[in-house]
Design a protein around this motif. Structure first.
Motif, PDB file in Angstrom:
ATOM      1  N   THR A 118       0.820  -1.219   0.000  1.00 20.32           N
ATOM      2  CA  THR A 118       0.000   0.000   0.000  1.00 20.32           C
ATOM      3  C   THR A 118       0.848   1.260   0.000  1.00 20.32           C
ATOM      4  OG1 THR A 118      -0.188   0.239   2.420  1.00 20.32           O
ATOM      5  CG2 THR A 118      -1.734  -1.254   1.338  1.00 20.32           C
ATOM      6  N   LEU A 119       2.178   1.130  -0.005  1.00 22.79           N
ATOM      7  CA  LEU A 119       3.068   2.278  -0.052  1.00 22.79           C
ATOM      8  C   LEU A 119       2.914   3.011  -1.389  1.00 22.79           C
ATOM      9  CD1 LEU A 119       5.101   2.248   2.449  1.00 22.79           C
ATOM     10  CD2 LEU A 119       6.897   2.174   0.744  1.00 22.79           C
ATOM     11  N   THR A 120       3.256   4.265  -1.418  1.00 24.63           N
ATOM     12  CA  THR A 120       3.205   5.050  -2.649  1.00 24.63           C
ATOM     13  C   THR A 120       4.132   4.455  -3.709  1.00 24.63           C
ATOM     14  OG1 THR A 120       2.735   7.050  -1.383  1.00 24.63           O
ATOM     15  CG2 THR A 120       3.552   7.352  -3.619  1.00 24.63           C
ATOM     16  N   ASN A 121       3.631   4.365  -4.944  1.00 24.08           N
ATOM     17  CA  ASN A 121       4.418   3.923  -6.104  1.00 24.08           C
ATOM     18  C   ASN A 121       4.898   2.479  -6.008  1.00 24.08           C
ATOM     19  OD1 ASN A 121       5.054   7.105  -5.906  1.00 24.08           O
ATOM     20  ND2 ASN A 121       5.085   6.468  -8.044  1.00 24.08           N
ATOM     21  N   VAL A 122       4.098   1.607  -5.406  1.00 16.93           N
ATOM     22  CA  VAL A 122       4.479   0.188  -5.343  1.00 16.93           C
ATOM     23  C   VAL A 122       3.568  -0.644  -6.240  1.00 16.93           C
ATOM     24  CG1 VAL A 122       4.768  -1.842  -3.852  1.00 16.93           C
ATOM     25  CG2 VAL A 122       5.473   0.400  -3.034  1.00 16.93           C
ATOM     26  N   ASP A 123       2.335  -0.868  -5.828  1.00 19.88           N
ATOM     27  CA  ASP A 123       1.454  -1.783  -6.558  1.00 19.88           C
ATOM     28  C   ASP A 123       0.210  -1.040  -7.036  1.00 19.88           C
ATOM     29  OD1 ASP A 123       0.145  -3.917  -7.627  1.00 19.88           O
ATOM     30  OD2 ASP A 123       0.308  -5.194  -5.859  1.00 19.88           O
ATOM     31  N   PHE A 124       0.062  -0.967  -8.338  1.00 18.64           N
ATOM     32  CA  PHE A 124      -1.071  -0.275  -8.955  1.00 18.64           C
ATOM     33  C   PHE A 124      -2.059  -1.259  -9.590  1.00 18.64           C
ATOM     34  CE2 PHE A 124       2.509   2.617  -8.943  1.00 18.64           C
ATOM     35  CZ  PHE A 124       1.975   3.866  -8.677  1.00 18.64           C
ATOM     36  N   ASP A 125      -1.867  -2.540  -9.368  1.00 15.90           N
ATOM     37  CA  ASP A 125      -2.668  -3.571 -10.039  1.00 15.90           C
ATOM     38  C   ASP A 125      -3.800  -4.036  -9.115  1.00 15.90           C
ATOM     39  OD1 ASP A 125      -3.722  -5.680 -11.413  1.00 15.90           O
ATOM     40  OD2 ASP A 125      -1.802  -6.639 -11.849  1.00 15.90           O
ATOM     41  N   PRO A 126      -5.049  -3.684  -9.420  1.00 15.49           N
ATOM     42  CA  PRO A 126      -6.158  -4.056  -8.524  1.00 15.49           C
ATOM     43  C   PRO A 126      -6.305  -5.560  -8.340  1.00 15.49           C
ATOM     44  CG  PRO A 126      -6.997  -3.215 -10.623  1.00 15.49           C
ATOM     45  CD  PRO A 126      -5.529  -2.925 -10.589  1.00 15.49           C
ATOM     46  N   GLU A 127      -5.987  -6.341  -9.369  1.00 13.27           N
ATOM     47  CA  GLU A 127      -6.146  -7.793  -9.291  1.00 13.27           C
ATOM     48  C   GLU A 127      -5.277  -8.409  -8.200  1.00 13.27           C
ATOM     49  OE1 GLU A 127      -8.285  -9.570 -10.879  1.00 13.27           O
ATOM     50  OE2 GLU A 127      -9.036  -8.062 -12.306  1.00 13.27           O
ATOM     51  N   ARG A 128      -4.175  -7.769  -7.862  1.00 13.61           N
ATOM     52  CA  ARG A 128      -3.263  -8.340  -6.880  1.00 13.61           C
ATOM     53  C   ARG A 128      -3.688  -8.070  -5.446  1.00 13.61           C
ATOM     54  NH1 ARG A 128       2.801  -7.075  -8.717  1.00 13.61           N
ATOM     55  NH2 ARG A 128       3.107  -8.080  -6.707  1.00 13.61           N
ATOM     56  N   PHE A 129      -4.646  -7.162  -5.247  1.00 13.63           N
ATOM     57  CA  PHE A 129      -5.069  -6.863  -3.879  1.00 13.63           C
ATOM     58  C   PHE A 129      -6.140  -7.827  -3.368  1.00 13.63           C
ATOM     59  CE2 PHE A 129      -2.932  -2.918  -4.891  1.00 13.63           C
ATOM     60  CZ  PHE A 129      -2.257  -2.672  -3.712  1.00 13.63           C
ATOM     61  N   LYS A 130      -6.886  -8.422  -4.267  1.00 13.00           N
ATOM     62  CA  LYS A 130      -7.940  -9.352  -3.842  1.00 13.00           C
ATOM     63  C   LYS A 130      -7.358 -10.523  -3.028  1.00 13.00           C
ATOM     64  CE  LYS A 130     -11.967 -11.878  -5.673  1.00 13.00           C
ATOM     65  NZ  LYS A 130     -11.698 -13.248  -5.196  1.00 13.00           N
ATOM     66  N   PRO A 131      -6.318 -11.233  -3.512  1.00 13.84           N
ATOM     67  CA  PRO A 131      -5.765 -12.324  -2.690  1.00 13.84           C
ATOM     68  C   PRO A 131      -5.120 -11.847  -1.397  1.00 13.84           C
ATOM     69  CG  PRO A 131      -4.465 -11.994  -4.693  1.00 13.84           C
ATOM     70  CD  PRO A 131      -5.705 -11.189  -4.857  1.00 13.84           C
ATOM     71  N   LEU A 132      -4.585 -10.627  -1.390  1.00 13.10           N
ATOM     72  CA  LEU A 132      -3.997 -10.103  -0.154  1.00 13.10           C
ATOM     73  C   LEU A 132      -5.071  -9.894   0.914  1.00 13.10           C
ATOM     74  CD1 LEU A 132      -1.457  -7.458  -1.540  1.00 13.10           C
ATOM     75  CD2 LEU A 132      -0.905  -9.620  -0.418  1.00 13.10           C
ATOM     76  N   ILE A 133      -6.202  -9.336   0.512  1.00 12.34           N
ATOM     77  CA  ILE A 133      -7.304  -9.110   1.459  1.00 12.34           C
ATOM     78  C   ILE A 133      -7.837 -10.447   1.974  1.00 12.34           C
ATOM     79  CG2 ILE A 133      -9.674  -8.232   1.654  1.00 12.34           C
ATOM     80  CD1 ILE A 133      -8.753  -6.076  -0.501  1.00 12.34           C
ATOM     81  N   GLU A 134      -8.003 -11.389   1.077  1.00 14.58           N
ATOM     82  CA  GLU A 134      -8.494 -12.709   1.475  1.00 14.58           C
ATOM     83  C   GLU A 134      -7.496 -13.408   2.405  1.00 14.58           C
ATOM     84  OE1 GLU A 134     -11.147 -13.615  -2.560  1.00 14.58           O
ATOM     85  OE2 GLU A 134      -9.055 -14.286  -2.431  1.00 14.58           O
ATOM     86  N   GLN A 135      -6.218 -13.256   2.129  1.00 18.44           N
ATOM     87  CA  GLN A 135      -5.206 -13.897   2.963  1.00 18.44           C
ATOM     88  C   GLN A 135      -5.161 -13.271   4.363  1.00 18.44           C
ATOM     89  OE1 GLN A 135      -3.057 -16.691   2.090  1.00 18.44           O
ATOM     90  NE2 GLN A 135      -3.045 -16.570   4.314  1.00 18.44           N
ATOM     91  N   ALA A 136      -5.375 -11.963   4.443  1.00 21.07           N
ATOM     92  CA  ALA A 136      -5.403 -11.300   5.752  1.00 21.07           C
ATOM     93  C   ALA A 136      -6.500 -11.889   6.629  1.00 21.07           C
ATOM     94  CB  ALA A 136      -5.597  -9.794   5.579  1.00 21.07           C
ATOM     95  N   VAL A 137      -7.669 -12.107   6.037  1.00 19.42           N
ATOM     96  CA  VAL A 137      -8.796 -12.682   6.790  1.00 19.42           C
ATOM     97  C   VAL A 137      -8.509 -14.145   7.133  1.00 19.42           C
ATOM     98  CG1 VAL A 137     -11.236 -13.283   6.659  1.00 19.42           C
ATOM     99  CG2 VAL A 137     -10.453 -11.058   5.811  1.00 19.42           C
ATOM    100  N   LYS A 138      -7.892 -14.871   6.220  1.00 19.03           N
ATOM    101  CA  LYS A 138      -7.550 -16.268   6.472  1.00 19.03           C
ATOM    102  C   LYS A 138      -6.585 -16.386   7.658  1.00 19.03           C
ATOM    103  CE  LYS A 138      -5.952 -20.408   3.980  1.00 19.03           C
ATOM    104  NZ  LYS A 138      -4.750 -20.785   4.743  1.00 19.03           N
ATOM    105  N   TYR A 139      -5.561 -15.544   7.660  1.00 23.77           N
ATOM    106  CA  TYR A 139      -4.626 -15.559   8.790  1.00 23.77           C
ATOM    107  C   TYR A 139      -5.333 -15.169  10.089  1.00 23.77           C
ATOM    108  CZ  TYR A 139      -0.211 -16.249   6.266  1.00 23.77           C
ATOM    109  OH  TYR A 139       0.836 -16.778   5.541  1.00 23.77           O
ATOM    110  N   ARG A 140      -6.209 -14.179  10.006  1.00 18.79           N
ATOM    111  CA  ARG A 140      -6.944 -13.747  11.201  1.00 18.79           C
ATOM    112  C   ARG A 140      -7.694 -14.912  11.824  1.00 18.79           C
ATOM    113  NH1 ARG A 140     -11.866 -10.346   9.706  1.00 18.79           N
ATOM    114  NH2 ARG A 140     -12.845 -12.409   9.772  1.00 18.79           N
ATOM    115  N   GLU A 141      -8.374 -15.687  10.999  1.00 14.87           N
ATOM    116  CA  GLU A 141      -9.171 -16.791  11.532  1.00 14.87           C
ATOM    117  C   GLU A 141      -8.296 -17.946  12.026  1.00 14.87           C
ATOM    118  OE1 GLU A 141     -12.469 -16.555  12.200  1.00 14.87           O
ATOM    119  OE2 GLU A 141     -11.885 -14.497  11.662  1.00 14.87           O
ATOM    120  N   GLU A 142      -7.188 -18.179  11.344  1.00 13.99           N
ATOM    121  CA  GLU A 142      -6.278 -19.234  11.810  1.00 13.99           C
ATOM    122  C   GLU A 142      -5.657 -18.861  13.149  1.00 13.99           C
ATOM    123  OE1 GLU A 142      -4.902 -20.842   7.374  1.00 13.99           O
ATOM    124  OE2 GLU A 142      -3.482 -19.777   8.666  1.00 13.99           O
ATOM    125  N   VAL A 143      -5.237 -17.605  13.275  1.00 10.31           N
ATOM    126  CA  VAL A 143      -4.657 -17.159  14.545  1.00 10.31           C
ATOM    127  C   VAL A 143      -5.726 -17.159  15.632  1.00 10.31           C
ATOM    128  CG1 VAL A 143      -3.567 -15.228  15.749  1.00 10.31           C
ATOM    129  CG2 VAL A 143      -2.853 -15.798  13.424  1.00 10.31           C
TER     130      VAL A 143
END
Length: 544
Positions: A71-96
């Motif tokens: 999410t830093l400035t000038n790093v990732d501008f591709d919307p398709e790559r954020f969907k798995p990141l969001i899903e993985q954050a929730v997956k880790y949350r539930e596993e923890v």
């Protein structure tokens, strides 16, 4: 579709980007980044609770850094790559959460972040993200919100540095603990102004530790930088240009191009890598091409080889070089070829297809490699020059470069620094003056390139070592800091300097839009931080 982002210095009108980011970020990406931060807050709440009962997950710790870095400035501008990141954050949350519950810890929370479920589609996630932007913050107090967002942006900077260090095998659990604690705090509304200020300064402390392990990672892997002369003119032959910051990517590229007749050139903040002994040992690691990140449109368009973009500082690619541009790691742009897992075969193939440079060009050279080890190896000489009044003052003119007007101040400032003063520099802000011949003082160069923004720890170590040598505090040294900022790593570094109690920092070219008037006054009262004025006025104020 609207957005709101004010995390970088170039934000629109000095207030905030509302329709499209000055950096090129589209509203859908802004919404997805906001949603990812929201999901990471939920993970932070659960992970912070887990640490109370001994539950730690190294994979989740590393993920938080990667996700925030994205999410830093000038790093990732591709919307398709954020969907798995969001899903993985929730997956880790539930596993923890399951592990915390099994360990007897609290597993149920009132905070909605801990029960957030992402929409199944990308469009749905974008709509969710619009509800969790910075302007939708639950904290309504202007000054608390200012400190809260300062903390968030500092955490993004820490995450970038921690990710670099982890890639080279260096981690520190206290950094991950602070990240989780702080992400959990961002979901709260019951903290006082003093609580937020404390967290902001602790962010500076955590970043100091992060930069320390990053320094250890870089020097442990590649040796302590040594003074090295770097050609600015190209050499006849096939060519690859590597930009960004990542040393491991550079090493992998050098290994994979050995014996292939390809010369490797650095761009932007990769320039200081020429000083590392284990990297400079590769004979085809030749020189530097171009200047700072914001000039890449012109410079990349003229480069006759393949271009590899690592970490951050990517701009919207121009049509002229889209076909020979590659991204890797966390960097991304829609429809630009992305190389995974350090396999740079496609980059090599493209370089061999392209014409390369057709002749040798003689140009200037610049010196790099003045990290803390190199500078302190001549500490006795430096101390003698100060005591004999041959060196009157040190200036650290450092930080980010950018396209916004006002940055010529730093060029003019360095040009006007008296000849009995030494200029230390780091990060891409140096490209305003990196190739100027300032001469030397009895063999000691008057311009010392300490390295990348990632090497800010070196500048701190030099200052601490000098303060010990002279038996005074850092604020009593003949040393002034003239800093330029652009993105969130610079925010983290500034917070580190404030944590260390550094006074009289001059900051420009403009002050952060996320700093409220009252918070700014606190910084002025407590640290005497001040905006730059003109080079003449600032030099007169400092030197008398």
């Amino acid at each position: 579709m609207n957005m709101f982002c004010y995390q970088c210095e170039q934000t629109a009108k000095g207030e905030g980007c509302e329709k499209i980011g000055v950096c090129g970020k589209q509203p859908d990406v802004a919404a997805l980044q906001d949603l990812l931060v929201h999901a990471l807050q939920g993970l932070g709440i659960v992970a912070h609770e887990g640490r109370k009962v001994g539950v730690k997950r190294a994979d989740a710790d590393a993920f938080v850094c990667e996700a925030l870095f994205s999410t830093l400035t000038n790093v990732d501008f591709d919307p398709e790559r954020f969907k798995p990141l969001i899903e993985q954050a929730v997956k880790y949350r539930e596993e923890v959460r399951s592990e915390v519950k099994a360990a007897g810890g609290a597993a149920e929370f009132d905070a909605p972040e801990t029960n957030f479920e992402p929409a199944p589609s990308l469009d749905g996630m974008i709509r969710q993200g619009e509800e969790h932007g910075l302007l939708n913050d639950k904290e309504t107090d202007t000054d608390k919100r200012s400190l809260k967002h300062t903390l968030l942006f500092g955490l993004k900077g820490i995450s970038a540095y921690a990710d670099h260090a982890r890639i080279l095998g260096q981690t520190d659990d206290s950094i991950y603990a602070f990240l989780h604690e702080s992400m959990a705090a961002l979901a709260r509304t019951d903290l006082s102004l003093e609580d937020w200020l404390s967290l902001v300064l602790r962010c500076g402390e955590a970043n100091l530790k992060t930069m320390e392990i990053l320094d250890k990672a870089n020097t442990g892997a590649y040796g302590d930088p040594v003074p090295t002369e770097v050609p600015l003119g190209p050499k006849k032959g096939k060519a690859i240009l590597i930009s960004g910051h990542d040393l491991k990517d550079l090493e992998d590229l050098l290994k994979q191009t050995e014996g292939k007749g390809i010369n490797i050139y650095t761009h932007g903040e990769m320039l200081p890598t020429h000083g590392y002994p284990k990297l400079k040992a590769y004979p085809h690691f030749y020189g530097h091409y171009g200047t700072a990140w914001q000039n890449q449109h012109k410079e990349f368009s003229a480069f006759p080889g393949a271009i590899l973009m690592t970490t951050n500082c990517l701009m919207r690619p121009q049509e002229k070089y889209r076909d020979n541009l590659f991204t890797t790691g966390l960097v991304g742009w829609p429809e630009i070829k992305h190389v995974k897992n350090g396999d740079f075969g496609p980059v090599v193939e493209k370089a061999l297809e392209m014409p390369g440079f057709t002749e040798d060009v003689q140009d200037k050279t610049v010196m790099v490699g003045f990290g803390h080890n190199a500078v302190m190896s001549v500490a006795d000489k430096v101390i003698d020059l100060v005591k004999s009044k041959k060196i009157r003052h040190f200036f650290l003119v450092a930080g980010c470069d950018g396209a916004k007007p006002g940055r010529n101040y730093y060029t003019e400032f360095v040009e006007k620094v008296p000849k009995d003063c030494v200029v230390m520099t780091l990060a891409c802000g140096k490209f305003r003056f990196f190739d100027k011949d300032l001469g030397d003082i009895e063999g000691l160069p008057r311009l010392l390139d300490i390295g990348q923004c990632n090497d800010s720890y070196s500048a701190i170590q030099i200052a601490v070592a000098l303060s010990k040598a002279f038996g005074v505090g850092v604020n009593e040294l003949p040393l002034s800091m003239i800093l330029s900022w652009y993105e969130q790593k610079a925010v983290a570094i500034l917070l580190t300097l404030l944590y260390l109690g550094i006074q009289d920092i001059r900051l420009g070219p403009s002050l952060p839009a996320f700093t409220s008037p009252n918070v700014l006054q606190v910084l002025v009262d407590k640290f005497n931080i001040k905006p730059i004025t003109t080079p003449d006025e600032d030099l007169k104020a400092i030197l008398g």
